[in-house]
Structure formats: structure tokens, C-alpha cells
Design a protein around this motif. Sequence first.
Motif, PDB file in Angstrom:
ATOM      1  N   ILE A 155     -62.283 -57.914  76.442  1.00  0.00           N
ATOM      2  CA  ILE A 155     -62.668 -56.550  76.470  1.00  0.00           C
ATOM      3  C   ILE A 155     -62.300 -55.812  75.205  1.00  0.00           C
ATOM      4  N   TYR A 156     -63.382 -55.426  74.252  1.00  0.00           N
ATOM      5  CA  TYR A 156     -63.041 -54.733  73.132  1.00  0.00           C
ATOM      6  C   TYR A 156     -62.715 -53.175  73.240  1.00  0.00           C
ATOM      7  N   LYS A 157     -61.804 -53.069  72.389  1.00  0.00           N
ATOM      8  CA  LYS A 157     -61.310 -51.492  72.399  1.00  0.00           C
ATOM      9  C   LYS A 157     -61.754 -50.938  71.063  1.00  0.00           C
ATOM     10  N   VAL A 158     -62.495 -49.721  71.035  1.00  0.00           N
ATOM     11  CA  VAL A 158     -62.667 -49.436  69.891  1.00  0.00           C
ATOM     12  C   VAL A 158     -62.327 -47.657  70.156  1.00  0.00           C
ATOM     13  N   GLY A 159     -61.057 -47.459  69.600  1.00  0.00           N
ATOM     14  CA  GLY A 159     -60.690 -45.883  69.819  1.00  0.00           C
ATOM     15  C   GLY A 159     -60.442 -46.020  71.376  1.00  0.00           C
ATOM     16  N   GLU A 195     -63.647 -48.613  75.788  1.00  0.00           N
ATOM     17  CA  GLU A 195     -63.441 -50.185  76.093  1.00  0.00           C
ATOM     18  C   GLU A 195     -64.812 -50.655  76.666  1.00  0.00           C
ATOM     19  N   THR A 196     -65.125 -51.808  75.857  1.00  0.00           N
ATOM     20  CA  THR A 196     -66.157 -52.564  76.119  1.00  0.00           C
ATOM     21  C   THR A 196     -65.781 -53.865  76.715  1.00  0.00           C
ATOM     22  N   ARG A 197     -66.205 -54.053  78.051  1.00  0.00           N
ATOM     23  CA  ARG A 197     -66.132 -55.276  78.936  1.00  0.00           C
ATOM     24  C   ARG A 197     -67.295 -56.109  78.559  1.00  0.00           C
ATOM     25  N   GLY A 203     -79.642 -64.464  77.323  1.00  0.00           N
ATOM     26  CA  GLY A 203     -79.604 -63.100  77.754  1.00  0.00           C
ATOM     27  C   GLY A 203     -79.891 -62.098  76.832  1.00  0.00           C
ATOM     28  N   PRO A 204     -80.034 -60.814  77.298  1.00  0.00           N
ATOM     29  CA  PRO A 204     -80.295 -59.817  76.485  1.00  0.00           C
ATOM     30  C   PRO A 204     -79.367 -59.234  75.487  1.00  0.00           C
ATOM     31  N   SER A 205     -79.567 -58.658  74.580  1.00  0.00           N
ATOM     32  CA  SER A 205     -78.770 -58.251  73.275  1.00  0.00           C
ATOM     33  C   SER A 205     -77.699 -57.331  74.134  1.00  0.00           C
ATOM     34  N   GLY A 206     -76.549 -57.948  73.543  1.00  0.00           N
ATOM     35  CA  GLY A 206     -75.221 -57.179  73.974  1.00  0.00           C
ATOM     36  C   GLY A 206     -74.620 -57.854  75.288  1.00  0.00           C
ATOM     37  N   SER A 207     -75.237 -58.943  75.676  1.00  0.00           N
ATOM     38  CA  SER A 207     -74.784 -59.592  77.064  1.00  0.00           C
ATOM     39  C   SER A 207     -73.604 -60.360  76.748  1.00  0.00           C
ATOM     40  N   GLY A 208     -73.092 -60.720  75.664  1.00  0.00           N
ATOM     41  CA  GLY A 208     -71.662 -61.330  75.403  1.00  0.00           C
ATOM     42  C   GLY A 208     -72.019 -62.763  74.938  1.00  0.00           C
ATOM     43  N   LYS A 209     -73.110 -63.313  74.432  1.00  0.00           N
ATOM     44  CA  LYS A 209     -73.364 -64.590  74.039  1.00  0.00           C
ATOM     45  C   LYS A 209     -72.457 -64.851  72.935  1.00  0.00           C
ATOM     46  N   THR A 210     -72.553 -64.030  71.929  1.00  0.00           N
ATOM     47  CA  THR A 210     -71.563 -64.251  70.602  1.00  0.00           C
ATOM     48  C   THR A 210     -70.450 -64.142  71.032  1.00  0.00           C
ATOM     49  N   THR A 211     -69.741 -63.405  71.640  1.00  0.00           N
ATOM     50  CA  THR A 211     -68.379 -63.298  72.207  1.00  0.00           C
ATOM     51  C   THR A 211     -67.934 -64.411  72.772  1.00  0.00           C
ATOM     52  N   LEU A 212     -68.766 -64.949  73.901  1.00  0.00           N
ATOM     53  CA  LEU A 212     -68.373 -66.270  74.449  1.00  0.00           C
ATOM     54  C   LEU A 212     -68.433 -67.351  73.499  1.00  0.00           C
ATOM     55  N   ASP A 249     -74.793 -69.973  66.638  1.00  0.00           N
ATOM     56  CA  ASP A 249     -75.075 -68.539  66.889  1.00  0.00           C
ATOM     57  C   ASP A 249     -76.509 -68.228  66.317  1.00  0.00           C
ATOM     58  N   GLU A 250     -77.439 -67.979  67.242  1.00  0.00           N
ATOM     59  CA  GLU A 250     -78.929 -68.011  66.595  1.00  0.00           C
ATOM     60  C   GLU A 250     -79.289 -68.549  65.469  1.00  0.00           C
ATOM     61  N   PRO A 251     -79.056 -69.926  65.617  1.00  0.00           N
ATOM     62  CA  PRO A 251     -79.216 -70.635  64.112  1.00  0.00           C
ATOM     63  C   PRO A 251     -80.906 -70.284  63.850  1.00  0.00           C
ATOM     64  N   THR A 271     -78.924 -67.774  71.892  1.00  0.00           N
ATOM     65  CA  THR A 271     -80.173 -67.727  71.154  1.00  0.00           C
ATOM     66  C   THR A 271     -80.909 -66.589  72.232  1.00  0.00           C
ATOM     67  N   HIS A 272     -82.005 -66.238  71.531  1.00  0.00           N
ATOM     68  CA  HIS A 272     -83.370 -65.459  72.168  1.00  0.00           C
ATOM     69  C   HIS A 272     -84.309 -66.293  72.169  1.00  0.00           C
ATOM     70  N   ASP A 273     -84.155 -67.081  71.219  1.00  0.00           N
ATOM     71  CA  ASP A 273     -85.428 -67.996  70.775  1.00  0.00           C
ATOM     72  C   ASP A 273     -86.064 -68.869  71.637  1.00  0.00           C
TER      73      ASP A 273
HETATM   74  N1  LIG Z   1     -66.028 -56.580  67.483  1.00  0.00           N
HETATM   75  C1  LIG Z   1     -66.471 -55.650  68.486  1.00  0.00           C
HETATM   76  N2  LIG Z   1     -65.993 -54.608  68.696  1.00  0.00           N
HETATM   77  C2  LIG Z   1     -66.534 -53.657  69.940  1.00  0.00           C
HETATM   78  N3  LIG Z   1     -67.193 -54.088  70.528  1.00  0.00           N
HETATM   79  C3  LIG Z   1     -67.996 -55.322  70.377  1.00  0.00           C
HETATM   80  C4  LIG Z   1     -67.400 -56.270  69.475  1.00  0.00           C
HETATM   81  N4  LIG Z   1     -68.385 -57.447  69.341  1.00  0.00           N
HETATM   82  C5  LIG Z   1     -69.212 -57.063  70.380  1.00  0.00           C
HETATM   83  N5  LIG Z   1     -68.970 -55.711  71.208  1.00  0.00           N
HETATM   84  C6  LIG Z   1     -69.592 -55.502  72.204  1.00  0.00           C
HETATM   85  O1  LIG Z   1     -69.403 -56.375  73.358  1.00  0.00           O
HETATM   86  C7  LIG Z   1     -70.685 -56.528  73.973  1.00  0.00           C
HETATM   87  C8  LIG Z   1     -71.335 -58.242  73.726  1.00  0.00           C
HETATM   88  O2  LIG Z   1     -71.434 -58.148  72.389  1.00  0.00           O
HETATM   89  P1  LIG Z   1     -71.970 -59.712  71.868  1.00  0.00           P
HETATM   90  O3  LIG Z   1     -72.117 -59.709  70.245  1.00  0.00           O
HETATM   91  O4  LIG Z   1     -71.435 -60.689  72.459  1.00  0.00           O
HETATM   92  O5  LIG Z   1     -73.545 -59.671  72.644  1.00  0.00           O
HETATM   93  P2  LIG Z   1     -74.685 -60.665  72.167  1.00  0.00           P
HETATM   94  O6  LIG Z   1     -75.198 -61.090  73.561  1.00  0.00           O
HETATM   95  O7  LIG Z   1     -74.377 -61.644  71.308  1.00  0.00           O
HETATM   96  O8  LIG Z   1     -75.812 -59.664  71.658  1.00  0.00           O
HETATM   97  P3  LIG Z   1     -76.967 -60.151  70.650  1.00  0.00           P
HETATM   98  O9  LIG Z   1     -78.136 -60.904  71.481  1.00  0.00           O
HETATM   99  O10 LIG Z   1     -77.512 -58.776  70.022  1.00  0.00           O
HETATM  100  O11 LIG Z   1     -76.504 -61.037  69.574  1.00  0.00           O
HETATM  101  C9  LIG Z   1     -71.867 -55.623  73.292  1.00  0.00           C
HETATM  102  O12 LIG Z   1     -71.498 -54.457  74.102  1.00  0.00           O
HETATM  103  C10 LIG Z   1     -71.084 -55.172  72.012  1.00  0.00           C
HETATM  104  O13 LIG Z   1     -71.363 -54.053  71.570  1.00  0.00           O
END
Ligand SMILES: Nc1ncnc2c1ncn2[C@@H]1O[C@H](COP(=O)(O)OP(=O)(O)OP(=O)(O)O)[C@@H](O)[C@H]1O
Lengths: 231, 405
Positions: free
Chosen positions: A12-16, A19-21, A40-49, A168-170, A201-203
Motif C-alpha cells: 500500500i502506498y500512502k501519499v498524504g 492510500e493506493t493498494r 497488465g494495464p498501466s498502474g496494475s502493479g507490475k513495477t511494484t511487484l 522493467d520494460e527493457p 512489460t506491455h510490449d
Molecule cells: N511511489 C509510489 N507512491 C505512490 N503510489 C505509487 C508509487 N508507485 C506506484 N504507485 C501506484 O501504485 C500503482 C501501481 O503502480 P506500478 O508502477 O506498479 O504500475 P505498473 O503496472 O508498473 O504501471 P506502468 O505499466 O504504467 O508502468 C499505481 O496506481 C501507482 O500510481
Amino acid sequence: MEVAKLTDVTRIYKVGQVETRALNGINLTIESGEFTSLVGPSGSGKTTLLQLIGCLDQPTSGSVVINGKETTGLNRNQRADLRKGTIGFVFQFFALIPTLTAYENVEMPLLLNGKSAAERRRRVMELLEAVGMADRANNRPDQLSGGQQQRVAVARALATNPKLILADEPTANLDTENGEQVMEIMKKLNRETGTTFVFATHDPRVIKYANRVVTLQDGVIVKDAPGNGKS
Amino acid sequence: MINYFKLAYRNLGRHRRRSFLSGLALALGTALLMFIAAFFQGEMRSAMESTLRLNSGHLQVRDADYDPDKLSVAWDYLVENPMQIAAQIQTLDVVQTATPRLFASGIVSVRDESVGVQIIGIDPASPANDPYRTLTAGEFLTADDREGILIGYPLAQSLRLSVGDTLTLLVNTADGSVDQQPFTVRGIFTTGTTAYDKGIVFLPLAKAQAFSGAGDRASIIFVLLKDREQAEAVAAAISSPNYQVKTWRELNQLLVLVNDFSDAYLVVINLIILGVTVTVIVNTLLMSVFERTREIGILSAIGMKGHQIITLFLAEAFLLAAGGVTAGTLIGWAASAYFGKVGIYFGDLGLSADMLLEDRIYTVLTFDAAVNLIITAFVITLLASLYPARMASRMEPVEALHSAQ
Ligand SMILES: Nc1ncnc2c1ncn2[C@@H]1O[C@H](COP(=O)(O)OP(=O)(O)OP(=O)(O)O)[C@@H](O)[C@H]1O
Ligand SMILES: [Mg+2]
């Protein structure tokens, strides 16, 4: 053998006040030798994972076991220690150190691992050879094209013979030809050395190489299927 | 081993002008520190030297009732048998020289101008009087000269007196009256300290005693030691109920105080200069940390640990410090050496005889002071750099990687 095992991982990211799950109850096991795409679509959590698997970040809850070692609760330096030698990274941007030559960039993880000069020299040349960059060893990143920089970055990720390479998206900043070339190199290394690769990746050009495709949506794994990539 | 210095050198090379300017700031700061230290040292040395050599000596033997401010030659205030006492003191090993002096107040008149002066009767043969032997014209006094007088260069200037000219000297005598007599200017002396030279005239001791009615007595025995730190010991050794012995510390309380304060004062100045300089360096490093956030993330991702990142930034600070401090040392040393030869002209600062300063102050850069400053500048720069370095080392790799995407 399991290279990475994530159990009920939530981030969970907390900005102020907001909260973003980003990840919600992820269970995922990466076996040695996989060539896996996270899609997965943008924002689905790939980079986070990827960042959680790479110990660059820590989960809000759940457990991440890398190479049989529980990583939750490790401090910054312990995580750095775990990464070096075990995990290599390839980023979307061409993450080379601008003041170092291609050679020195690839050498850096070996230095951090305390390898001898002779061993470093042999390994760096071998890797630059493998990614087709041996003749540009003494060039600085700003003297290389994006594709060439990314190939050096792949060589660097491989330098310490890590079990696992996270990318990550090489290919996101590469044209088709360069993208394919980088993927071919990684596929070849996967085949020859058994190194595990996980891509976010999306590619479609990347996805077609994968032998496993994990699909994320809103922080949850919605599909986990074999890919078309030949092993 | 990672060659941190190679990395640091290249990183500094990325922003050559910025690195150069912050190195320059440190260089100028260091140079300034050295020069100020050299100036203070020169000033204090000059003040000590001039005051002790010209005025107070290291020890003075006086009558118990003597009052230096009155310049009275009344017999009650004077030392008896001064020649004998001086000769006795002279026999001590640590004593360089001991000589009687008589102080009287007087007025010099030429044509229709007159100036109040201090008359000093001296033994012309004594080496204690060497500081007055530098003459711009004429000759030094001889012991048996009954009409000759030695005057200071500023006094000669203001009264337009030359060697061979006659002046009238008026003196307050031992019995409280005044006497006067014409004297011929034998020589014009200069000690390089206008504040002193402008108000002093010298007579041979015998003549001064006769003229003022002091008999064979003297105001003080002026004693110079081979090492002034022995003053207290010698004072104890020669103490006697017949007279009092004053050490240079007692005679120059103001000067000793100023001298002690000057060190504290110097520390404050140093801290201010270093503070400013170090701010520039820290600022440079902070900029460099912020610019390289992503790079720090990459290094961290490939396994560089916190202390290694700190080392990397400290190596940059070290190179800046090494370059800046070295250049600054050269500049500061050159400036101190130059002004140590040529001097810096201040002229007559109008200080009293309590704290005499030569008209020119010659900078003195001691080896100790230089080494101290070099080490201080270096250490403070490195300590201050710890802040940006630690900041870099504490960046979480994810945040570092994110920030520049
Ligand atoms: N450092 C952060 N602080 C707050 N929210 C974040 C942070 N990093 C990611 N998020 C949020 O977490 C969610 C998942 O982000 P993430 O970067 O993992 O997505 P992604 O699948 O990699 O997207 P993309 O395909 O656009 O790269 C998004 O809603 C994003 O806004
Ligand atoms: Mg992403």
C-alpha cells in the motif's frame, strides 16, 4: 528450485491521506530458469511487484522469500547484500553510470562483490562479447545508442551470475530492431546459463519470448498461463 | 577495491566549472585564514617585541615607591647604587643585559615651538640601547657627552631639526623646580615605531642625572633576559628589600591580555571564514547528490551499500578539499611571505607606550599555524561533507529510481 516465493503480498502506498493498494494479496512463485512476463494495464502493479521481488522495496504485509531467504525485516544494507550477487536489474531507462565506460559499468557489480582483477577482466569481456558490445568497451554511455546502452545494462545485470534478472520494460525505449536484439540476447543467456528472467512489460515483442505470462489487474493476479516462448 | 578516487575525480569533472569554483572558494578561504593568522602573529610579535625591547624590558628594578606615571626624579622614588645593582644582575647567566635608566619629564623648545617629551638617561655603551642605534642622521651618544642629545625622527621632522642644530631642553628636577639648558642634536634615531619615537629624547645617563639633580640614582634598572619566560624566576632570585622587581607580564598587563585574547579572537575569525567556505562545498555536494539521485538508486540496486556511497561522496569532498586547501596554502603562504618581507604600512596608530606597534606590520606565518590551519580546513570540510554523503546513502533505492523517471 524456487528462486522467489511471494506469499499474500500486499503493498500500500500512502501519499498524504491517499492510500493506493498497488498490490493486493499476491501469491507467486518463480522457479529457476523461467522466462516470465508480467503484463497488465498501466498502474496494475507490475513495477511494484518487480521491486518487491528485487528487494528494492518492502511489502506492507506478506512475505517475500528470495533464494530460500526471508527478506521481510532486513535493513537497507542487508537487502543490498542480498541483491548483489543474487539479483540483477535492467531498467526501462538506460541505467548506466554516465561517468563510467561500458567496461567499467559492467565491472562495477564485480567490484562490489570483491572479485579479483583478472577475474573481472575475463568476465567483463566475456559478457560484452555475449551482448555484442566488446568493441565499444571503452565508450561512455553518451557515446552509445539506446539499444547499445541497454545491451551493456543487460551485461551488467548478468555480471555476478545472479540467479534472477528483473527487467522493467527493457524494450520500451528501443526501436523494434534493437528491442528484438536485446530480447534475443536475454533469451539466449536464459537458455545457455539457466538464469531466471522476469519482465514487466506491455510490449508484445517481449511477451512473445516468454514461457510464462502473469497478468495483473488492480494489484491482483488475474491470469497465470504458459507463454509461446520456446524454451 | 573500488577506486573511489577515480569515480570521484570523474564526477567532479562532470561539472568542471562548479567544481573549480567550489575548490576556489576553499582555496581563498584557506589563503585568507593563513594570511590572517600570519598577520595576527606578526602584529602580536611586533607589539611584544617593540613594547619589551623599547619600553618595558623583561624585568625592571625600581625603588619601592617608584611611580612610573609621574616621571619624578625626586630621590625618594629612585634606585640607589644603580650601577652596582646592574652589574650584579648582569652576572646572572640568564641575563642578557642590565642597565640603569633615568626617566624625567621635559619640554623641548626650538624657536617659538615647544613639545613635551620624556627624557631618558641611558648608558650609551649598553647593548640594551641597540634598538635606538638606528640613526637617520648623525651619531649616537657617548658617555661623556655633556651637550649632546639624541632625538627621534618624528620629533626632528615636526620641529624641523637637523644634526648640529641647537634646542633648548627644560627638565623637572629632583627638588621640584625646573632647569633648562641648550643641547646640540648629535643624532636622529628611528625605531620604526612612530608612537615611541615622537616623544622620547636621550641623554647620556651621567648628564641626565646631573641635569635633573638625580645624583647618581636611576629610575629603573632595565633588564633583558636571554629567555623572557625566565622573568619570574630571575625576579625571585634578585629580590631584595631595597627595591621592587617587576616582570614584563606585570609591566604589560594590557598587552598580555590582548595577546591571550588574540588567540580566541583568531579562532572566531577562523570559524566564520571556514563556515562560509564549507557552506559552498556542502552546497556543491548537495547539488551533486540531488542531481544523481537516480544514479545512487542504480548503484544501490546493484548492491552498493550505504557506507560505500558515503565513501564515494567523501572522496569527492576529499579531492575538492585537497585541491582547494593546497592552492589556498600556496596563495596564503606566498602572500604571507611577501608581506613578511615588505610589511604592511599602518603608520602611527596613536597607541600608548603600553602597547607599541611598529609602523609596518610584517606578517609571520609559523609552520605550526600553517599546519594547524591545513588540518582544520581539511577536517572541517570532510566533516561537513558527511551530511550530504549520509543523505545520499540513506536514499531508498526505489525512491531514488522513481524520482527521475
Ligand atoms: N511511489 C509510489 N507512491 C505512490 N503510489 C505509487 C508509487 N508507485 C506506484 N504507485 C501506484 O501504485 C500503482 C501501481 O503502480 P506500478 O508502477 O506498479 O504500475 P505498473 O503496472 O508498473 O504501471 P506502468 O505499466 O504504467 O508502468 C499505481 O496506481 C501507482 O500510481
Ligand atoms: Mg511500471
